[in-house]
Design a protein around this motif. Sequence first.
Motif, PDB file in Angstrom:
ATOM      1  N   SER A 276      -6.744  -2.981   2.394  1.00 62.43           N
ATOM      2  CA  SER A 276      -6.881  -1.986   2.799  1.00 62.43           C
ATOM      3  C   SER A 276      -8.147  -2.673   3.823  1.00 62.43           C
ATOM      4  CB  SER A 276      -8.169  -1.288   1.712  1.00 62.43           C
ATOM      5  OG  SER A 276      -9.047  -3.028   1.353  1.00 62.43           O
ATOM      6  N   ALA A 277      -8.460  -4.203   3.655  1.00 65.45           N
ATOM      7  CA  ALA A 277      -8.973  -4.449   5.023  1.00 65.45           C
ATOM      8  C   ALA A 277      -8.553  -5.908   4.742  1.00 65.45           C
ATOM      9  CB  ALA A 277     -10.551  -5.110   4.938  1.00 65.45           C
ATOM     10  N   ILE A 278      -8.128  -6.679   6.189  1.00 66.33           N
ATOM     11  CA  ILE A 278      -7.613  -7.995   5.963  1.00 66.33           C
ATOM     12  C   ILE A 278      -8.963  -8.604   6.720  1.00 66.33           C
ATOM     13  CG2 ILE A 278      -5.612  -9.653   7.109  1.00 66.33           C
ATOM     14  CD1 ILE A 278      -4.153  -7.181   7.460  1.00 66.33           C
ATOM     15  N   CYS A 279      -9.663 -10.152   5.725  1.00 65.30           N
ATOM     16  CA  CYS A 279     -10.293 -10.705   6.683  1.00 65.30           C
ATOM     17  C   CYS A 279      -9.876 -11.776   6.181  1.00 65.30           C
ATOM     18  CB  CYS A 279     -11.823 -10.292   6.257  1.00 65.30           C
ATOM     19  SG  CYS A 279     -12.127 -10.085   4.386  1.00 65.30           S
ATOM     20  N   GLY A 280     -10.560 -12.410   7.072  1.00 66.36           N
ATOM     21  CA  GLY A 280     -10.388 -13.988   6.322  1.00 66.36           C
ATOM     22  C   GLY A 280     -10.564 -15.441   7.644  1.00 66.36           C
ATOM     23  N   GLU A 281     -10.999 -16.819   6.846  1.00 64.61           N
ATOM     24  CA  GLU A 281     -10.958 -18.046   7.995  1.00 64.61           C
ATOM     25  C   GLU A 281      -9.905 -18.354   7.979  1.00 64.61           C
ATOM     26  OE1 GLU A 281     -14.519 -21.930   8.241  1.00 64.61           O
ATOM     27  OE2 GLU A 281     -14.091 -20.438   6.398  1.00 64.61           O
ATOM     28  N   PHE A 282      -9.461 -18.577   9.933  1.00 63.92           N
ATOM     29  CA  PHE A 282      -7.975 -19.029   9.432  1.00 63.92           C
ATOM     30  C   PHE A 282      -8.230 -20.838  10.294  1.00 63.92           C
ATOM     31  CE2 PHE A 282      -7.300 -14.934   8.732  1.00 63.92           C
ATOM     32  CZ  PHE A 282      -6.221 -14.691   8.405  1.00 63.92           C
ATOM     33  N   VAL A 283      -8.049 -21.672   9.394  1.00 63.97           N
ATOM     34  CA  VAL A 283      -8.237 -22.740  10.327  1.00 63.97           C
ATOM     35  C   VAL A 283      -7.084 -24.223  10.736  1.00 63.97           C
ATOM     36  CG1 VAL A 283      -9.831 -25.092  10.553  1.00 63.97           C
ATOM     37  CG2 VAL A 283     -10.717 -23.439  10.002  1.00 63.97           C
ATOM     38  N   ALA A 461      -0.314 -15.758   4.377  1.00 64.71           N
ATOM     39  CA  ALA A 461      -1.707 -15.484   4.445  1.00 64.71           C
ATOM     40  C   ALA A 461      -2.533 -14.122   4.168  1.00 64.71           C
ATOM     41  CB  ALA A 461      -2.172 -16.946   5.293  1.00 64.71           C
ATOM     42  N   LEU A 462      -1.411 -13.559   4.535  1.00 63.48           N
ATOM     43  CA  LEU A 462      -2.073 -11.471   4.909  1.00 63.48           C
ATOM     44  C   LEU A 462      -1.825 -11.292   3.948  1.00 63.48           C
ATOM     45  CD1 LEU A 462      -1.177 -11.363   9.103  1.00 63.48           C
ATOM     46  CD2 LEU A 462      -3.613 -12.383   7.407  1.00 63.48           C
ATOM     47  N   GLN A 463      -0.910 -11.794   2.797  1.00 62.02           N
ATOM     48  CA  GLN A 463      -1.066 -10.332   2.048  1.00 62.02           C
ATOM     49  C   GLN A 463      -1.391 -10.771   0.764  1.00 62.02           C
ATOM     50  OE1 GLN A 463       2.050 -12.001  -0.392  1.00 62.02           O
ATOM     51  NE2 GLN A 463       4.246 -11.786   1.044  1.00 62.02           N
ATOM     52  N   PRO A 464      -2.011  -9.491   0.528  1.00 63.08           N
ATOM     53  CA  PRO A 464      -2.986  -9.281  -0.756  1.00 63.08           C
ATOM     54  C   PRO A 464      -2.717 -10.265  -2.035  1.00 63.08           C
ATOM     55  CG  PRO A 464      -2.348  -7.141  -0.196  1.00 63.08           C
ATOM     56  CD  PRO A 464      -1.724  -7.849   0.562  1.00 63.08           C
ATOM     57  N   ALA A 465      -3.992 -11.044  -2.319  1.00 63.07           N
ATOM     58  CA  ALA A 465      -4.492 -11.785  -3.330  1.00 63.07           C
ATOM     59  C   ALA A 465      -3.835 -11.115  -4.648  1.00 63.07           C
ATOM     60  CB  ALA A 465      -5.341 -12.434  -3.940  1.00 63.07           C
ATOM     61  N   VAL A 466      -2.174 -12.289  -5.167  1.00 59.43           N
ATOM     62  CA  VAL A 466      -2.121 -11.812  -6.165  1.00 59.43           C
ATOM     63  C   VAL A 466      -2.443 -12.096  -7.527  1.00 59.43           C
ATOM     64  CG1 VAL A 466       0.542 -12.062  -7.835  1.00 59.43           C
ATOM     65  CG2 VAL A 466       0.235 -11.206  -5.314  1.00 59.43           C
ATOM     66  N   ASN A 519       4.029 -11.695 -16.057  1.00 59.25           N
ATOM     67  CA  ASN A 519       2.683 -10.649 -15.844  1.00 59.25           C
ATOM     68  C   ASN A 519       1.830 -11.000 -14.638  1.00 59.25           C
ATOM     69  OD1 ASN A 519       3.811 -11.536 -18.995  1.00 59.25           O
ATOM     70  ND2 ASN A 519       3.807  -8.781 -18.140  1.00 59.25           N
ATOM     71  N   TYR A 520       1.875 -10.015 -13.594  1.00 57.16           N
ATOM     72  CA  TYR A 520       0.667  -9.865 -12.599  1.00 57.16           C
ATOM     73  C   TYR A 520       0.232  -9.013 -12.273  1.00 57.16           C
ATOM     74  CZ  TYR A 520       4.979  -9.382  -9.774  1.00 57.16           C
ATOM     75  OH  TYR A 520       5.573  -7.729  -8.478  1.00 57.16           O
ATOM     76  N   THR A 521      -1.614  -8.840 -11.304  1.00 60.28           N
ATOM     77  CA  THR A 521      -1.613  -7.750 -10.904  1.00 60.28           C
ATOM     78  C   THR A 521      -1.742  -8.202  -9.231  1.00 60.28           C
ATOM     79  OG1 THR A 521      -3.324  -7.568 -12.897  1.00 60.28           O
ATOM     80  CG2 THR A 521      -4.238  -6.405 -11.309  1.00 60.28           C
ATOM     81  N   LEU A 522      -1.553  -6.772  -8.380  1.00 57.07           N
ATOM     82  CA  LEU A 522      -1.263  -6.797  -7.115  1.00 57.07           C
ATOM     83  C   LEU A 522      -2.845  -5.061  -6.784  1.00 57.07           C
ATOM     84  CD1 LEU A 522      -0.820  -7.941  -4.418  1.00 57.07           C
ATOM     85  CD2 LEU A 522       1.602  -6.341  -4.460  1.00 57.07           C
ATOM     86  N   GLN A 523      -3.995  -5.824  -6.160  1.00 53.29           N
ATOM     87  CA  GLN A 523      -4.368  -4.687  -5.934  1.00 53.29           C
ATOM     88  C   GLN A 523      -4.914  -3.847  -7.184  1.00 53.29           C
ATOM     89  OE1 GLN A 523      -2.737  -2.988  -2.667  1.00 53.29           O
ATOM     90  NE2 GLN A 523      -3.944  -3.636  -1.387  1.00 53.29           N
ATOM     91  N   GLY A 524      -4.545  -4.558  -8.373  1.00 56.43           N
ATOM     92  CA  GLY A 524      -5.082  -3.332  -9.427  1.00 56.43           C
ATOM     93  C   GLY A 524      -4.440  -2.961 -10.512  1.00 56.43           C
ATOM     94  N   LYS A 525      -2.833  -2.902  -9.531  1.00 55.15           N
ATOM     95  CA  LYS A 525      -1.700  -2.769 -10.482  1.00 55.15           C
ATOM     96  C   LYS A 525      -0.907  -3.477 -11.295  1.00 55.15           C
ATOM     97  CE  LYS A 525       2.770  -0.150  -9.842  1.00 55.15           C
ATOM     98  NZ  LYS A 525       3.297   0.503  -8.490  1.00 55.15           N
ATOM     99  N   SER A 526      -0.370  -2.981 -12.884  1.00 54.41           N
ATOM    100  CA  SER A 526       0.017  -4.639 -13.651  1.00 54.41           C
ATOM    101  C   SER A 526       1.352  -4.664 -13.412  1.00 54.41           C
ATOM    102  CB  SER A 526      -0.433  -4.011 -15.258  1.00 54.41           C
ATOM    103  OG  SER A 526      -1.317  -3.928 -14.579  1.00 54.41           O
TER     104      SER A 526
END
Length: 738
Positions: A276-283, A461-466, A519-526
């Motif tokens: 929905s919104a990509i953000c981050g600090e890239f060093v 790095a831009l992938q949504p966190a699993v 098992n893992y969750t991605l953007q609220g989905k199991s």
Amino acid sequence: MVRPSGLLTRQEEPVPLKSICVNLSIREFVAGVAATLNYENEEKFPLETFFVFPMDEDSAVYSFEAMVDGKTIKAELKDKKKAHIIYESAISHRHQAFLLEEDKCSRDVFCCNVGNLKPGSKVALTLKYVQELPLEADGALRYVLPAVLNPRYRCSGSPEDSCLDLKTPIVPLDDLPYSFGMTATVSSQHGIETIQSNCPLSPTEYLGDKKTSAQISLADGHKFDRDVELLIYYREVHTPSVAVELGNPKNNPDGLMKDPSAMVCFYPNIPEVEPSAICGEFVFLMDCSGSMQCPISKQDKSQLRIEAAKETLILLLKSLPVNCYFNIYAFGSSFEAFFPNSVKYTQDTMEEALRRVKLMRADLGGTEILTPLQVIYREPSIPGHPLQLFVFTDGEVTDTFSIIKEVRNHRLRHRCFSFGIGEGASTSLIKGIARVGGGTSEFITGKDRMQAKALRALKHALQPAVEDVSVNWDLPRGLSAKTLSPEQTVLYKGQRLIVYAQLTGTMPPEEGTGEVCLNYTLQGKSCENKVTFSLQPKLDDNFTIHRLAAKAFLQSMDIGFGETPAKTKKDVLKVSIDCGVISSHTAFIAINKDVNKPVQGPLACRDIPRPVLLGAAAQMPQCKRVVFGETYLVQLISLQNADGSWDLDEDLARILGISLKDLWSALPVKDADSSSWATVLAVVWLHAKAKHQKCEWELLEKKARTWINSNAGSIKKKLVKAAIAFTKSSVDPAVFGI
């Protein structure tokens, strides 16, 4: 400067090395290796020698033996301090003794003392190890036999007794006095597609109707002047599997070797999702030490490391998402930050960073990564923008464990992606910081392009966190699984996940099966991935799975000879000795007890020359500066604005090969925004002229299309069709969503 591995005297002068023979057996994605180095003391005096051997840090070394004058002496694995005492005692009593250990500074280098090598004596030193093979993005399994040991830059506080900075005489490759040979057997139940190498091979001999096995060997005349790399392509590599191996309860009544071990291989089917919104600090932390002035490889027209690094930074800068924060650090003996703190990604900050990238040189001396790392970690976090750290280096450092520990201490606030550049980059450093930092590691050698591998990491790095990653076992009553691998917290699309477990309890009858679930969750989905497997363990005399399981445990718990906490050290020692897998706290020791009388005569030393290879530019005059001009692709990308658009100007016209006047005349809609027209033309050019490098410009092109959709509005379709017709290209309008 680069030196070969080999048998060196205490005075740093090599013993005559006759040959190096490697036998390699690859089954599916696991390699078993036996490497033998044959030496002969042709002098009239006994020698004490020092054997230096590079090793991939994922290797589980489980056997070391010496064959002296036809007699085999098998080493035992003991506490490192005790092993040293035994060795010194044997030498003082003039007995032959052998000691093998990890270097104190890095676990990808092994050191071996060979004491009292008699005049006229022949010795063959053999190491055996097993190793998981990493999976490349194109589906290849990559095996590397390390050959190159670059001198590691010594900074203050490094151990004084490291073997990493020894210097030996150099000679042309044609005068190298020893030979090298490697034979390999590759097998897979799925069939072998092809095998490639960076070194000449003899013709591949395939066995079986379905090409399930193959034999290869290096062509004659190889001088061991580079790391030997094999890329193995199977017909199917993404099949989940579970292998169960019998334990050895007789010799190990209470250790990890007692019970069966399981090796689970997952290929998580992580779906493509639009965040929905990509953000981050890239060093970006870029090595600008003197060694970056050399080419990436020995191949003709290989790009200089620093030039490839600059192109890579340009691509990364242009591919960053709008509204993120970023900074760039150049490091060597000292370091320079482009900005005092991470800044918001705007047109002005991007242009300033681009200007400074183009001025970068490999002129900052040695390689000190720890200090800039500490500075980066001291900066306060930016709310809503998690830190993503990218480290680029040729990996020539001695304080490897200190660097890994620093990254590990900050693992909860960031992810670390690492890149080893050129032959001899430290696998201990590059893989270690990525492993503890929850990122990925890449190695750039031969024909590899740093740009493509860096952009792949940025996509990760831009992938949504699993989130909520767990492994659960469904086993028959009376049987349980204890996971030995470190807890998995990060998953990336397209990557393999290997889990090791110890199975304790009562094994079921022949028809018994078990099930393991990721098992893992991605953007609220199991999400879940299940594998059903047979519970009938198989016998392996080398106990490959047990050794690999022990290595996985040791990698997560053993953080260096001087860094591992005392409480953890006890567990490390037990697992290491029980499983026979070397760690930073253990060493292999062997005494030749069959020699009845002490070795006579004073110890002497002799030189053996080493080949001239790639290395630090300051010490290698043949590393000439060859600057390749910026390609049209890099020039086009350099012109892109931070928001993803291009301007219609003379610079763009020159790259497109069309006059600016003609570009204006071809504008299909009167009074249309010229930037929309320019951006559509640029995207068409990328697809028409640089399609084979799509992996490098994919992210910035996506940013351009997003800008077009927001700004071109109802005239997008006209602009796209006009651009394709005007440039006479065959680009499919569908790439624009039309």
